[in-house]
Design a protein around this motif. Structure first.
Motif, PDB file in Angstrom:
ATOM      1  N   HIS A  42      52.848  18.095  34.415  1.00 24.21           N
ATOM      2  CA  HIS A  42      52.640  17.439  35.912  1.00 24.21           C
ATOM      3  C   HIS A  42      53.902  17.200  36.602  1.00 24.21           C
ATOM      4  O   HIS A  42      53.865  16.711  37.605  1.00 24.21           O
ATOM      5  N   ARG A  43      54.988  17.579  36.002  1.00 27.09           N
ATOM      6  CA  ARG A  43      56.192  17.340  36.726  1.00 27.09           C
ATOM      7  C   ARG A  43      56.525  18.076  37.981  1.00 27.09           C
ATOM      8  O   ARG A  43      56.026  19.205  38.137  1.00 27.09           O
ATOM      9  N   THR A  44      57.321  17.343  38.808  1.00 28.66           N
ATOM     10  CA  THR A  44      57.798  18.050  40.183  1.00 28.66           C
ATOM     11  C   THR A  44      59.014  18.669  39.747  1.00 28.66           C
ATOM     12  O   THR A  44      59.732  18.516  39.063  1.00 28.66           O
ATOM     13  N   SER A  45      59.620  19.578  40.652  1.00 31.11           N
ATOM     14  CA  SER A  45      60.539  20.289  40.417  1.00 31.11           C
ATOM     15  C   SER A  45      61.812  19.425  40.807  1.00 31.11           C
ATOM     16  O   SER A  45      62.886  19.712  40.041  1.00 31.11           O
ATOM     17  N   ASP A  46      61.708  18.386  41.383  1.00 25.81           N
ATOM     18  CA  ASP A  46      62.890  17.312  41.672  1.00 25.81           C
ATOM     19  C   ASP A  46      63.139  16.159  40.665  1.00 25.81           C
ATOM     20  O   ASP A  46      64.098  15.677  40.744  1.00 25.81           O
ATOM     21  N   ILE A  47      62.372  16.330  39.793  1.00 20.86           N
ATOM     22  CA  ILE A  47      62.080  15.200  38.911  1.00 20.86           C
ATOM     23  C   ILE A  47      62.361  15.398  37.521  1.00 20.86           C
ATOM     24  O   ILE A  47      61.171  15.853  36.933  1.00 20.86           O
ATOM     25  N   PRO A  48      63.371  15.565  36.881  1.00 16.88           N
ATOM     26  CA  PRO A  48      63.518  15.844  35.396  1.00 16.88           C
ATOM     27  C   PRO A  48      62.545  14.982  34.596  1.00 16.88           C
ATOM     28  O   PRO A  48      62.588  13.802  34.726  1.00 16.88           O
ATOM     29  N   VAL A  49      62.092  15.671  33.512  1.00 15.18           N
ATOM     30  CA  VAL A  49      61.320  14.898  32.589  1.00 15.18           C
ATOM     31  C   VAL A  49      62.049  15.387  31.241  1.00 15.18           C
ATOM     32  O   VAL A  49      62.074  16.602  30.912  1.00 15.18           O
TER      33      VAL A  49
END
Length: 92
Positions: A42-49
């Motif tokens: 569910h990550r967004t492209s601008d927040i690294p997980v």
């Protein structure tokens, strides 16, 4: 530590916004592998997980740390990943 994990580095080298999910032994026993997978799904492209090494709060896992704010979440369940991700994708 799995191949998708990294060691926690000094503050100066961290990306501006990052979600770390502990993948050390105690957290993995508590289900952190599923938590990491849920965040990555569910990550967004601008927040690294990132799967991390020990975050130093053993016994409270799975642990999640939001940087740079240093917001801690303990005993995170995989189904909570969407809510946490949405909060930080919108408010960061």
């Amino acid at each position: 530590m799995s191949s998708d994990s990294v060691q926690l580095s000094s503050k100066g080298n961290r990306p501006p916004r990052t979600i770390l999910v502990c993948q050390n032994q105690a957290c993995r026993k508590s289900g952190s592998k599923a938590v990491l997978a849920a965040f990555q799904a569910h990550r967004t492209s601008d927040i690294p997980v990132i799967g991390s090494g020990c975050l130093g709060r053993c016994g409270n896992g799975p642990m999640v740390l939001i940087l740079p704010n240093e917001i801690w979440y303990s005993r995170v369940r995989a189904e909570e990943a969407i809510e946490i991700m949405n909060r930080w994708a919108i408010n960061s």
